[in-house]
Scaffold this motif. Sequence first.
Motif, PDB file in Angstrom:
ATOM      1  N   ASN A  13      44.424  37.201  42.569  1.00 33.49           N
ATOM      2  CA  ASN A  13      44.154  35.760  42.657  1.00 33.49           C
ATOM      3  C   ASN A  13      44.720  35.134  43.920  1.00 33.49           C
ATOM      4  N   PHE A  14      45.375  35.925  44.742  1.00 35.92           N
ATOM      5  CA  PHE A  14      46.019  35.402  45.951  1.00 35.92           C
ATOM      6  C   PHE A  14      45.032  34.626  46.828  1.00 35.92           C
ATOM      7  N   GLY A  15      45.397  33.402  47.220  1.00 38.57           N
ATOM      8  CA  GLY A  15      44.609  32.596  48.148  1.00 38.57           C
ATOM      9  C   GLY A  15      43.402  31.904  47.551  1.00 38.57           C
ATOM     10  N   LYS A  16      43.168  32.058  46.263  1.00 39.16           N
ATOM     11  CA  LYS A  16      41.973  31.489  45.639  1.00 39.16           C
ATOM     12  C   LYS A  16      42.259  30.184  44.902  1.00 39.16           C
ATOM     13  N   TRP A  17      43.340  29.515  45.274  1.00 35.28           N
ATOM     14  CA  TRP A  17      43.719  28.274  44.615  1.00 35.28           C
ATOM     15  C   TRP A  17      42.824  27.135  45.079  1.00 35.28           C
ATOM     16  N   SER A  18      42.742  26.074  44.268  1.00 35.55           N
ATOM     17  CA  SER A  18      41.768  25.004  44.532  1.00 35.55           C
ATOM     18  C   SER A  18      42.321  23.826  45.338  1.00 35.55           C
ATOM     19  N   ALA A  49      45.550  42.092  51.559  1.00 38.10           N
ATOM     20  CA  ALA A  49      45.767  41.653  50.179  1.00 38.10           C
ATOM     21  C   ALA A  49      44.572  41.998  49.295  1.00 38.10           C
ATOM     22  N   ASN A  50      43.990  40.977  48.681  1.00 37.63           N
ATOM     23  CA  ASN A  50      42.921  41.155  47.709  1.00 37.63           C
ATOM     24  C   ASN A  50      41.527  41.191  48.337  1.00 37.63           C
ATOM     25  N   GLY A  51      41.441  41.340  49.639  1.00 39.84           N
ATOM     26  CA  GLY A  51      40.143  41.457  50.288  1.00 39.84           C
ATOM     27  C   GLY A  51      39.372  40.161  50.390  1.00 39.84           C
ATOM     28  N   ILE A  52      40.070  39.041  50.455  1.00 37.56           N
ATOM     29  CA  ILE A  52      39.429  37.728  50.493  1.00 37.56           C
ATOM     30  C   ILE A  52      38.514  37.570  51.718  1.00 37.56           C
ATOM     31  N   LEU A  53      38.780  38.325  52.793  1.00 30.61           N
ATOM     32  CA  LEU A  53      37.928  38.233  53.995  1.00 30.61           C
ATOM     33  C   LEU A  53      36.537  38.835  53.770  1.00 30.61           C
ATOM     34  N   LYS A  54      36.322  39.546  52.668  1.00 29.90           N
ATOM     35  CA  LYS A  54      34.995  40.088  52.364  1.00 29.90           C
ATOM     36  C   LYS A  54      33.971  38.970  52.152  1.00 29.90           C
ATOM     37  N   GLU A  55      34.453  37.761  51.884  1.00 33.85           N
ATOM     38  CA  GLU A  55      33.533  36.627  51.759  1.00 33.85           C
ATOM     39  C   GLU A  55      32.890  36.284  53.097  1.00 33.85           C
ATOM     40  N   PHE A  56      33.511  36.730  54.190  1.00 37.13           N
ATOM     41  CA  PHE A  56      33.007  36.447  55.536  1.00 37.13           C
ATOM     42  C   PHE A  56      32.476  37.693  56.236  1.00 37.13           C
ATOM     43  N   ILE A  57      33.091  38.833  55.973  1.00 34.05           N
ATOM     44  CA  ILE A  57      32.683  40.116  56.574  1.00 34.05           C
ATOM     45  C   ILE A  57      32.573  41.105  55.420  1.00 34.05           C
ATOM     46  N   SER A  58      31.369  41.326  54.938  1.00 30.12           N
ATOM     47  CA  SER A  58      31.186  42.077  53.688  1.00 30.12           C
ATOM     48  C   SER A  58      31.697  43.519  53.756  1.00 30.12           C
ATOM     49  N   ASN A  59      31.626  44.144  54.925  1.00 28.83           N
ATOM     50  CA  ASN A  59      32.019  45.556  55.027  1.00 28.83           C
ATOM     51  C   ASN A  59      33.452  45.745  55.537  1.00 28.83           C
ATOM     52  N   ILE A  60      34.252  44.684  55.578  1.00 31.75           N
ATOM     53  CA  ILE A  60      35.620  44.785  56.079  1.00 31.75           C
ATOM     54  C   ILE A  60      36.447  45.687  55.153  1.00 31.75           C
ATOM     55  N   ILE A  61      37.390  46.404  55.731  1.00 24.86           N
ATOM     56  CA  ILE A  61      38.245  47.325  54.986  1.00 24.86           C
ATOM     57  C   ILE A  61      39.630  46.691  54.871  1.00 24.86           C
ATOM     58  N   SER A  62      40.053  46.378  53.641  1.00 23.69           N
ATOM     59  CA  SER A  62      41.374  45.768  53.455  1.00 23.69           C
ATOM     60  C   SER A  62      42.426  46.864  53.271  1.00 23.69           C
ATOM     61  N   ILE A  63      43.525  46.709  54.001  1.00 27.02           N
ATOM     62  CA  ILE A  63      44.648  47.643  53.933  1.00 27.02           C
ATOM     63  C   ILE A  63      45.881  46.836  53.553  1.00 27.02           C
ATOM     64  N   ASP A  64      46.538  47.209  52.458  1.00 29.02           N
ATOM     65  CA  ASP A  64      47.720  46.480  52.017  1.00 29.02           C
ATOM     66  C   ASP A  64      48.636  47.429  51.262  1.00 29.02           C
ATOM     67  N   ILE A  65      49.940  47.175  51.352  1.00 31.39           N
ATOM     68  CA  ILE A  65      50.928  48.010  50.684  1.00 31.39           C
ATOM     69  C   ILE A  65      51.041  47.690  49.191  1.00 31.39           C
ATOM     70  N   ILE A  88      42.062  42.765  62.098  1.00 30.42           N
ATOM     71  CA  ILE A  88      42.452  41.384  61.811  1.00 30.42           C
ATOM     72  C   ILE A  88      43.787  41.427  61.065  1.00 30.42           C
ATOM     73  N   ILE A  89      44.729  40.626  61.549  1.00 31.69           N
ATOM     74  CA  ILE A  89      46.039  40.505  60.907  1.00 31.69           C
ATOM     75  C   ILE A  89      46.200  39.021  60.585  1.00 31.69           C
ATOM     76  N   ARG A  90      45.907  38.668  59.329  1.00 29.42           N
ATOM     77  CA  ARG A  90      45.810  37.270  58.914  1.00 29.42           C
ATOM     78  C   ARG A  90      46.932  36.923  57.943  1.00 29.42           C
ATOM     79  N   PHE A  91      47.760  35.958  58.330  1.00 32.14           N
ATOM     80  CA  PHE A  91      48.869  35.478  57.501  1.00 32.14           C
ATOM     81  C   PHE A  91      49.735  36.628  56.997  1.00 32.14           C
TER      82      PHE A  91
END
Length: 192
Positions: A13-18, A49-65, A88-91
């Motif tokens: 749910n990270f970053g999906k707040w209203s 994180a939770n791949g929130i950038l997929k909303e903008f780049i559908s094939n992006i690969i999220s890497i997180d610990i 991309i290194i975002r926040f």
Amino acid sequence: MQKIIYKEDKGTNFGKWSDDTSKLMYFDSVKDILSKIDTTGIVADYGGANGILKEFISNIISIDIDASKKPDIVDNILTHKGNYDLIIIRFVLHYLNDYEVLKLFKHIKSYHKGKILIIQFTNEDLKSKYFNSKNEFKYFRTKKQLEKLLPKFKNIYSINYNCTKEFYKNRLNIENAKKHKEQINAYLLCTQ
């Protein structure tokens, strides 16, 4: 059992707040920034994180610990290697101390030949930021402090905004947060 690194990040749910601050940080500003660069090819979201950038780049690969966020690849970005056209290194940089930030860029430079996009918030009022950031331990920076760590990066975007009480309620479950000013900056480095 999956290892949760940052409980305050709330997993998938990270970053999906209203609240308005979250909408600006995680959606509106990102949309504006990504419209300024070429996002074709193989794109990696370091600390994604939770791949929130997929909303903008559908094939992006999220890497997180943090496996609780369900990234595409569970790995430490300080040691991860991959063949990408754009990283991309975002926040993410506020999770790292200065030494770790420099180590990250030295590591990326050892194998990456494409572009690097940094999206990071900065705070001129560090006292207010730290006051509001209870229940977490991070390394917040002013714009000048951040840019000292990014000497060859070109600033391509900046926006000032109010970080609201609602953001801290959603993000960290804090009732007595104080509204303060913040800035989102984006920096681009072409390594070729």
